[in-house]
Enzyme design. Structure first.
Site, PDB file in Angstrom:
ATOM      1  N   HIS A 168      17.238   2.438  47.504  1.00 27.74           N
ATOM      2  CA  HIS A 168      16.559   1.428  46.678  1.00 27.74           C
ATOM      3  C   HIS A 168      15.064   1.469  46.954  1.00 27.74           C
ATOM      4  CE1 HIS A 168      20.376  -0.524  45.339  1.00 27.74           C
ATOM      5  NE2 HIS A 168      20.786   0.269  46.321  1.00 27.74           N
ATOM      6  N   HIS A 194      13.858   2.256  40.806  1.00 28.28           N
ATOM      7  CA  HIS A 194      15.234   2.642  41.190  1.00 28.28           C
ATOM      8  C   HIS A 194      16.282   1.852  40.434  1.00 28.28           C
ATOM      9  CE1 HIS A 194      14.846  -0.828  43.986  1.00 28.28           C
ATOM     10  NE2 HIS A 194      16.161  -0.913  43.840  1.00 28.28           N
ATOM     11  N   HIS A 231      26.433  -1.985  44.772  1.00 29.47           N
ATOM     12  CA  HIS A 231      25.355  -2.434  45.673  1.00 29.47           C
ATOM     13  C   HIS A 231      25.633  -3.837  46.202  1.00 29.47           C
ATOM     14  CE1 HIS A 231      21.418  -3.108  47.316  1.00 29.47           C
ATOM     15  NE2 HIS A 231      20.956  -3.826  46.321  1.00 29.47           N
TER      16      HIS A 231
END
Ligand code: 23J
Ligand code: MN
Length: 258
Positions: A69, A73, A79
């Site tokens: 990250h 991005h 995540h």
């Protein structure tokens, strides 16, 4: 003429433009500062493997090291804990169709100039839709805050005694966009898709919680959103195919009609 040859002709004629929504990626790229009790994401380092020397007389190449990250991005659903068990939630398993969609650009530049903690609420969304039409299914929603004009690390991260300050989405707006509009995801100019103060919200980081829990994506540290119309651009944002990846730096491109 076929659709794709029309596309190529329009690119060649300049009636379609390619706008780069990506920040440069290098050692000066700012990375999010979480409280020190949490793991830190390393910034970019480049190490030369060879540069026309004894290690490689005719070739130049580098080793890159960085967190997933970093810089401009992509955030995949895996995540976040809310998206960890969803199907196709990783950079290597998301169907590529989901990397391409029409852009809806919410311009909050004026509001953010007055209030750096500005949150985009459902009322702001209703006002945008009254003017530009309903956010379509499969759209990339881009929050144009003007934040990319902050070119020093200190101004970009904007950390004060009580933590970072930067704009973002109200949680109810994230819920409507994810669950009722069925967007691909949201993109922002700031270091992350949550507001700077969002670590202290209930729940913490509500945009990450809501978007990734719905299988939606995030794009952070975008720029050049001022070159996009409110509607009508097409955005292509395809992360690296990292096996089990939670996200990756990427090149984000927009196709814009002149
Ligand atoms: C981990 C924890 C909190 C945040 C983030 C990462 C990001 O912004 C990110 O890059 O997804 S807010
Ligand atoms: Mn991220």
């Amino acid at each position: 003429m076929s659709l794709l040859s029309q596309l190529v002709d329009a690119l060649n004629a300049g009636s379609l433009r390619v706008v780069d929504l990506t920040q440069p990626l290098g050692p000066d790229t700012p990375v999010i500062d979480l409280p020190p009790i949490f793991g830190a994401s390393p910034g970019v380092t480049l190490e030369t493997i060879s540069r026309f020397d004894e290690k490689g007389p005719a070739w130049y190449w580098n080793t890159i090291t960085m967190g997933e990250h970093t810089g401009t991005h992509f955030d995949a659903p895996i995540h976040w804990i809310t998206g960890k068990d969803l199907p196709d939630n990783r950079t290597d398993t998301i169907p590529p169709r989901q990397f391409v969609g029409p852009a809806c650009v919410f311009d909050i530049t004026a509001e953010v100039a007055k209030n750096e903690d500005f949150l985009f609420t459902p009322d702001h969304l209703a006002a945008w839709e009254a003017k530009h039409g309903r956010v379509p299914k499969g759209a990339w929603v881009l929050l144009r805050s003007g934040w990319s004009a902050r070119t020093t690390k200190a101004a970009f991260l904007n950390v004060k005694a009580d933590g970072p300050h930067s704009p973002g989405f109200h949680q109810e707006t994230s819920r409507i966009l994810a669950r009722e509009r069925d967007v691909l995801g949201v993109g922002v100019e700031t270091v992350g898709t949550d507001a700077g103060q969002a670590g202290g919200f209930t729940p913490p980081f509500p945009n990450h919680t809501t978007m990734h829990g719905a299988g939606k994506f995030g794009l952070a540290s975008l720029c050049n959103l001022d070159q996009l119309p409110a509607t009508g651009a097409v955005v292509i944002a395809a992360p690296l195919k990292i096996v089990n990846g939670s996200g990756s730096p990427l090149r984000v491109l927009a196709l814009v009609a002149q």
